[in-house]
Design a protein around this motif. Structure first.
Motif, PDB file in Angstrom:
ATOM      1  N   UNK A 192       0.837  -1.207   0.000  1.00  0.00           N
ATOM      2  CA  UNK A 192       0.000   0.000   0.000  1.00  0.00           C
ATOM      3  C   UNK A 192       0.874   1.260   0.000  1.00  0.00           C
ATOM      4  N   UNK A 193       1.873   1.304   0.865  1.00  0.00           N
ATOM      5  CA  UNK A 193       2.739   2.477   0.967  1.00  0.00           C
ATOM      6  C   UNK A 193       3.501   2.728  -0.333  1.00  0.00           C
ATOM      7  N   UNK A 194       3.867   1.656  -1.008  1.00  0.00           N
ATOM      8  CA  UNK A 194       4.617   1.791  -2.249  1.00  0.00           C
ATOM      9  C   UNK A 194       3.759   2.383  -3.369  1.00  0.00           C
ATOM     10  N   UNK A 195       2.453   2.086  -3.385  1.00  0.00           N
ATOM     11  CA  UNK A 195       1.602   2.478  -4.500  1.00  0.00           C
ATOM     12  C   UNK A 195       0.644   3.629  -4.207  1.00  0.00           C
ATOM     13  N   UNK A 196       0.470   3.994  -2.962  1.00  0.00           N
ATOM     14  CA  UNK A 196      -0.534   4.997  -2.614  1.00  0.00           C
ATOM     15  C   UNK A 196       0.017   6.412  -2.733  1.00  0.00           C
ATOM     16  N   UNK A 197      -0.689   7.252  -3.475  1.00  0.00           N
ATOM     17  CA  UNK A 197      -0.311   8.661  -3.570  1.00  0.00           C
ATOM     18  C   UNK A 197      -0.758   9.417  -2.328  1.00  0.00           C
ATOM     19  N   UNK A 198      -1.867   8.991  -1.733  1.00  0.00           N
ATOM     20  CA  UNK A 198      -2.354   9.675  -0.531  1.00  0.00           C
ATOM     21  C   UNK A 198      -1.401   9.441   0.636  1.00  0.00           C
ATOM     22  N   UNK A 199      -0.789   8.262   0.718  1.00  0.00           N
ATOM     23  CA  UNK A 199       0.187   7.997   1.778  1.00  0.00           C
ATOM     24  C   UNK A 199       1.409   8.887   1.584  1.00  0.00           C
ATOM     25  N   UNK A 200       1.873   9.005   0.347  1.00  0.00           N
ATOM     26  CA  UNK A 200       3.042   9.842   0.059  1.00  0.00           C
ATOM     27  C   UNK A 200       2.755  11.301   0.394  1.00  0.00           C
ATOM     28  N   UNK A 201       1.550  11.767   0.054  1.00  0.00           N
ATOM     29  CA  UNK A 201       1.164  13.145   0.343  1.00  0.00           C
ATOM     30  C   UNK A 201       1.133  13.384   1.850  1.00  0.00           C
ATOM     31  N   UNK A 202       0.596  12.419   2.586  1.00  0.00           N
ATOM     32  CA  UNK A 202       0.522  12.534   4.042  1.00  0.00           C
ATOM     33  C   UNK A 202       1.927  12.607   4.642  1.00  0.00           C
ATOM     34  N   UNK A 203       2.843  11.815   4.104  1.00  0.00           N
ATOM     35  CA  UNK A 203       4.212  11.795   4.600  1.00  0.00           C
ATOM     36  C   UNK A 203       4.885  13.151   4.388  1.00  0.00           C
ATOM     37  N   UNK A 204       4.650  13.772   3.246  1.00  0.00           N
ATOM     38  CA  UNK A 204       5.227  15.091   2.951  1.00  0.00           C
ATOM     39  C   UNK A 204       4.681  16.130   3.923  1.00  0.00           C
ATOM     40  N   UNK A 205       3.377  16.093   4.168  1.00  0.00           N
ATOM     41  CA  UNK A 205       2.771  17.057   5.089  1.00  0.00           C
ATOM     42  C   UNK A 205       3.293  16.884   6.506  1.00  0.00           C
ATOM     43  N   UNK A 206       3.521  15.647   6.935  1.00  0.00           N
ATOM     44  CA  UNK A 206       4.069  15.421   8.276  1.00  0.00           C
ATOM     45  C   UNK A 206       5.479  15.981   8.383  1.00  0.00           C
ATOM     46  N   UNK A 207       6.272  15.826   7.321  1.00  0.00           N
ATOM     47  CA  UNK A 207       7.633  16.344   7.342  1.00  0.00           C
ATOM     48  C   UNK A 207       7.649  17.864   7.413  1.00  0.00           C
ATOM     49  N   UNK A 208       6.656  18.513   6.809  1.00  0.00           N
ATOM     50  CA  UNK A 208       6.581  19.973   6.863  1.00  0.00           C
ATOM     51  C   UNK A 208       6.254  20.477   8.260  1.00  0.00           C
ATOM     52  N   UNK A 209       5.547  19.689   9.041  1.00  0.00           N
ATOM     53  CA  UNK A 209       5.137  20.119  10.375  1.00  0.00           C
ATOM     54  C   UNK A 209       6.263  20.032  11.397  1.00  0.00           C
ATOM     55  N   UNK A 210       7.343  19.330  11.060  1.00  0.00           N
ATOM     56  CA  UNK A 210       8.451  19.202  11.999  1.00  0.00           C
ATOM     57  C   UNK A 210       9.097  20.569  12.212  1.00  0.00           C
ATOM     58  N   UNK A 211       9.411  20.898  13.441  1.00  0.00           N
ATOM     59  CA  UNK A 211      10.001  22.218  13.693  1.00  0.00           C
ATOM     60  C   UNK A 211      11.412  22.333  13.108  1.00  0.00           C
ATOM     61  N   UNK A 212      11.717  23.515  12.654  1.00  0.00           N
ATOM     62  CA  UNK A 212      13.037  23.779  12.102  1.00  0.00           C
ATOM     63  C   UNK A 212      13.990  24.084  13.250  1.00  0.00           C
ATOM     64  N   UNK A 213      15.160  23.494  13.222  1.00  0.00           N
ATOM     65  CA  UNK A 213      16.146  23.703  14.272  1.00  0.00           C
ATOM     66  C   UNK A 213      17.237  24.619  13.715  1.00  0.00           C
ATOM     67  N   UNK A 214      17.420  25.736  14.379  1.00  0.00           N
ATOM     68  CA  UNK A 214      18.448  26.683  13.966  1.00  0.00           C
ATOM     69  C   UNK A 214      19.807  26.111  14.297  1.00  0.00           C
ATOM     70  N   UNK A 215      20.702  26.169  13.335  1.00  0.00           N
ATOM     71  CA  UNK A 215      22.056  25.687  13.564  1.00  0.00           C
ATOM     72  C   UNK A 215      23.019  26.825  13.260  1.00  0.00           C
ATOM     73  N   UNK A 216      23.020  27.811  14.134  1.00  0.00           N
ATOM     74  CA  UNK A 216      23.921  28.932  13.930  1.00  0.00           C
ATOM     75  C   UNK A 216      24.377  29.452  15.279  1.00  0.00           C
ATOM     76  N   UNK A 217      25.309  30.365  15.229  1.00  0.00           N
ATOM     77  CA  UNK A 217      25.826  30.943  16.467  1.00  0.00           C
ATOM     78  C   UNK A 217      24.831  31.931  17.069  1.00  0.00           C
ATOM     79  N   UNK A 218      23.803  32.285  16.309  1.00  0.00           N
ATOM     80  CA  UNK A 218      22.796  33.212  16.799  1.00  0.00           C
ATOM     81  C   UNK A 218      22.112  32.657  18.045  1.00  0.00           C
ATOM     82  N   UNK A 219      21.874  31.370  18.071  1.00  0.00           N
ATOM     83  CA  UNK A 219      21.234  30.758  19.235  1.00  0.00           C
ATOM     84  C   UNK A 219      22.079  30.944  20.488  1.00  0.00           C
TER      85      UNK A 219
END
Length: 123
Positions: free
Chosen positions: A80-107
Motif C-alpha cells: 500500500x505504501x509503495x503504490x498509494x499517492x495519498x500515503x506519500x502526500x501525508x508523509x510530505x505534510x508530516x515532514x513539513x510540520x516538523x520544527x526547524x532547528x536553527x544551527x547557527x551561532x545566533x542561538x
C-alpha cells in the motif's frame, strides 16, 4: 506464531490456530494486492476504504477485507505504501510540520542575552 490463551492461571499454547491465521493472512494479502492493482489500472485513489470496497468485488465470497486489515497485514501495508499517492502526500505534510532547528551561532548569543537578563549576577 503460536496463539496463547489469556486466562489468569496459565497460558495455553494453541498451535492449531497457526494454520488458520496463516490462511487468513494470505487471503487478506492476495485480495488487497488484487484490489490495489485494479485501482491503479482504473487511476483511482488508493485508500484503505477504496481497497476494502474493491476487494469485495474481487472476492469470490463477496466478503472482501476490512480497511484496518490493510494496516494489520504487514506485507499488504508495505505494498500500500509503495503504490498509494495519498500515503506519500501525508508523509510530505508530516515532514513539513516538523520544527526547524536553527544551527547557527545566533542561538548561543540569544541564550547568553537571556541569561544576562534573567540572571544579571552571572556575568
Amino acid at each position: 506464531m503460536h496463539q496463547l490463551s489469556t486466562s489468569d492461571d496459565e497460558q495455553i499454547e494453541r498451535p492449531w490456530l497457526d494454520e488458520e491465521y496463516n490462511k487468513n493472512y494470505q487471503r487478506t494479502l492476495s485480495l488487497g494486492k488484487t484490489a490495489i492493482d485494479r485501482l491503479i489500472k482504473e487511476n483511482k485513489n488508493i485508500t484503505y476504504n477504496s481497497i476494502a470496497e474493491e476487494s469485495k468485488k474481487c472476492d469470490e465470497e463477496k466478503k472482501g477485507i476490512h480497511p484496518n486489515s490493510v494496516i494489520r497485514n504487514k506485507d499488504l501495508y508495505e505494498y500500500y505504501k509503495k503504490h498509494s499517492k495519498t500515503y506519500a502526500r501525508k508523509k510530505v505534510l508530516e515532514d513539513r510540520k516538523k520544527p526547524y532547528i536553527w544551527k547557527s551561532s545566533l542561538n548561543v548569543h540569544v541564550a547568553w542575552i537571556f541569561i544576562r537578563i534573567r540572571l544579571p549576577h552571572v556575568l
